[in-house]
Design an enzyme around this catalytic site. Structure first.
Site, PDB file in Angstrom:
ATOM      1  N   GLY A  51       0.763  -1.296   0.164  1.00 21.88           N
ATOM      2  CA  GLY A  51      -0.069  -0.014   0.058  1.00 21.88           C
ATOM      3  C   GLY A  51       0.972   1.281  -0.024  1.00 21.88           C
ATOM      4  CB  CYS A  79       5.113  -4.201   0.339  1.00 21.84           C
ATOM      5  SG  CYS A  79       5.898  -2.315   0.331  1.00 21.84           S
ATOM      6  CE1 TYR A  80       0.353   0.782   5.434  1.00 22.69           C
ATOM      7  CE2 TYR A  80      -0.835  -1.300   6.044  1.00 22.69           C
ATOM      8  CZ  TYR A  80      -0.440   0.242   5.872  1.00 22.69           C
ATOM      9  OH  TYR A  80      -1.665   0.747   6.962  1.00 22.69           O
ATOM     10  CG  HIS A 166       5.355  -5.406  -4.828  1.00 24.75           C
ATOM     11  ND1 HIS A 166       4.313  -5.233  -4.304  1.00 24.75           N
ATOM     12  CD2 HIS A 166       6.078  -4.268  -4.344  1.00 24.75           C
ATOM     13  CE1 HIS A 166       3.987  -4.114  -3.550  1.00 24.75           C
ATOM     14  NE2 HIS A 166       5.321  -3.479  -3.545  1.00 24.75           N
ATOM     15  CD  GLU A 168       2.435  -7.822  -5.824  1.00 25.19           C
ATOM     16  OE1 GLU A 168       3.103  -8.803  -5.416  1.00 25.19           O
ATOM     17  OE2 GLU A 168       2.292  -6.969  -5.421  1.00 25.19           O
ATOM     18  CG  ASP A 223     -16.394  -7.659 -21.399  1.00 22.18           C
ATOM     19  OD1 ASP A 223     -15.557  -8.726 -22.143  1.00 22.18           O
ATOM     20  OD2 ASP A 223     -15.854  -6.752 -21.087  1.00 22.18           O
ATOM     21  CE  LYS A 362     -11.986  -8.036 -22.897  1.00 21.36           C
ATOM     22  NZ  LYS A 362     -13.178  -7.005 -22.985  1.00 21.36           N
TER      23      LYS A 362
END
Ligand code: XMP
Length: 506
Positions: A51, A79-80, A166, A168, A223, A362
């Site tokens: 964050g 992290c945060y 991170h 990710e 979609d 998506k």
């Protein structure tokens, strides 16, 4: 789906990516706000995201730590999240003077195991933080350091782990392996396969609709087509409305009709092109154009369905939900024009909107479309903006300009398909540059518009990179457009990344 892996959002720009990575590993994951911890039910594992704030700031986002401990599942602080956990366990965090942003090296401690099982001893990680952990609570083990020996990975006990970097982002080279190792500590992991999730979605939408009549706006895009196919599969009584705004690409209305006919879904086409073009006459401000189109779209749609809408189905996706819930970003403003206008918000407040795709990304929607039997030419389609060619025609929209864009776009997209580039780009299109320049055609001087070609790669449209199309292909597209499209005497290739440019021109 029960027991999802709960990702708690402390506001990092990367949080959505954690959810994606876990789903890519084949497990179901969902994002929650810190105050929703109890609403996660009994997740298989919890990840506290990064964050932008400091845990030391008054009023910084917090977590119900007693409840987190009582849940009895593995927890990873990123992290945060790591700094917060360190403080909760009785350790301390020191304010940083500058932000450390960018690559660093992870050195795995020999004792590590667990999160770092099977990893290289050294690997690149991605940092983005200013505070650092300064005092470790008793019993806390350091399992990884950076090259300066500063702890970047902690283990407070068997269940609680923290990493300063991170996992990710792709710049953390072994990030996926770290997440996989973390998940291996959990039991009851919820397997996520679209094919089985489809059955759950069908059941869910059936019980949500509960025999009511549904209306659904279809555009031919991925979609809304997948949504219509899902409602069809669930045998729900649905009216599918297709509004032809006159701002569509060449042959689009006919294609959409033939496509739905092919899969056995009935649609009603409303040709409102003249209404849109007259409303746009003389308007050149981009925001004003969007407002007019958004308002008119809703008007035309509700004129067609009448006032007796029992339920409205929308193809809202997970990133749209997260965006509008968590930020005032451009993306959320974009959607405001379509899925979130007043009329629809009112229906939503009355519980009369169903959004069955609102947990999917998506690429997952594309996969669902395939499972539902939609042909590849639908599920593989590039995204197309609600306001259509109007955002690819800067300034005033006229029939003449739209005709130029349509012809040029058809040539460009046709060649991308022929040369097998279509599927490897996120989005590609031709836009008109409303500036006339001098050229020579035949033996005569010409004074005509310029045209821009764009092709980008992207993950969910938040950022984008331009595609290095081969010169030979660009040459062929340019030659054909200059020879075949009247009104154009200059073709340019757009080499702008997003940010700072956007994907569309307006
Ligand atoms: P930008 O131009 O903001 O576009 O980089 C990001 C993505 O969103 C699409 N887009 C829209 N989609 N209504 C939509 O449904 C809109 O008003 C709109 N504007 C842009 C764009 O095509 C790209 O995929």
């Amino acid at each position: 789906m029960e027991h999802p892996i709960a990702v708690i959002d402390f506001g990092s720009q990367y949080t959505q990516l954690i959810v994606r990575r876990i789903r890519e590993l084949g497990y179901f994951s969902k994002l929650y706000q810190p105050e929703e911890l109890r609403e996660t039910g009994s997740p298989a594992a919890v990840i506290l995201s990064g964050g932008p704030r400091s845990t030391l700031e008054p009023g910084a986002p917090d977590i119900d730590f007693d409840h987190l401990v009582a849940m009895g599942v593995p927890v990873l602080g990123v992290c945060y999240g790591m700094q917060l956990l360190n403080r909760k366990f009785g350790g301390e965090v020191a304010p940083g003077n500058t932000r450390e942003y960018g690559p660093a090296t992870l050195m795995v401690e020999p004792v590590a195991g667990g999160l770092f099982e099977g990893l290289e001893g050294h690997s690149q990680i991605w940092m983005s933080h200013s505070d650092t952990v300064s005092v470790l609570p008793p019993g806390c083990e350091v399992v990884g350091r950076n090259l300066d020996g500063i702890p970047v990975a902690l283990r407070w006990n068997e269940r609680f782990h923290g990493i300063q970097f991170h996992p990710e982002v792709s710049h953390t080279h072994e990030g996926t392996a770290i997440l996989r190792n973390f998940l291996s500590l959990a039991s009851n992991l919820p397997k996520f396969r679209i094919s089985s999730f489809k059955d759950e979605l069908v059941e869910r939408v059936r019980s949500e609709v509960a025999g009511r009549k549904v209306v659904c706006g279809v555009s031919g895009g991925v979609d809304s087509s997948v949504l219509a196919a899902l409602l069809h599969e669930a045998q729900i009584d649905t009216r599918n409305i297709f509004v032809d705004t006159g701002l569509l690409r060449a042959d689009e209305a006919a294609e959409v009709e033939s496509l739905f006919a092919e899969v056995g879904i009935e649609i009603e086409t409303i040709d409102a092109s003249q209404r849109f073009l007259s409303a746009l006459a003389g308007v050149s401000d981009p925001e004003e154009k969007r407002r007019i189109i958004g308002r008119l779209f809703v008007e035309v749609f509700f004129d067609a369905v009448g006032e007796d809408v029992e339920l409205l189905a929308q193809g809202t996706l997970y990133p749209d939900v997260i965006e509008s819930a968590t930020s005032g970003s451009i993306a959320s403003t974009i959607k405001t024009h379509h899925n979130r206008v007043d009329r629809i918000m009112q229906l939503k407040a009355e519980g009369r909107v169903v959004e069955p795709l609102d947990e999917l990304f998506k690429d997952e929607v594309r996969e669902l479309g395939r499972v539902l039997g939609l042909p590849e030419r639908v599920v593989g389609r590039h995204p197309f903006p609600g306001p259509g060619l109007a955002v690819r025609c800067p300034g005033e929209v006229t029939e003449e300009k739209l005709a130029i864009i349509r012809q040029a776009d058809k040539i460009y997209i046709g060649l991308l398909r022929e040369r097998h580039w279509y599927d490897s780009v996120w989005q590609a299109y031709a836009a008109l540059i409303p500036v006339k320049t001098v050229g020579v055609k035949g033996d005569e001087r010409s004074y005509e518009y310029a045209l821009s070609l764009r092709a980008v790669t992207s993950e969910d449209a938040m950022t984008a990179a331009w595609v290095h199309l081969p010169y030979e292909l660009l040459a062929e597209v340019s030659n054909r457009i200059l020879n075949e499209v009247p009104g154009i005497n200059r073709v340019l290739y757009d080499i702008s990344t997003k940010p700072p440019a956007s994907i569309e021109w307006e």
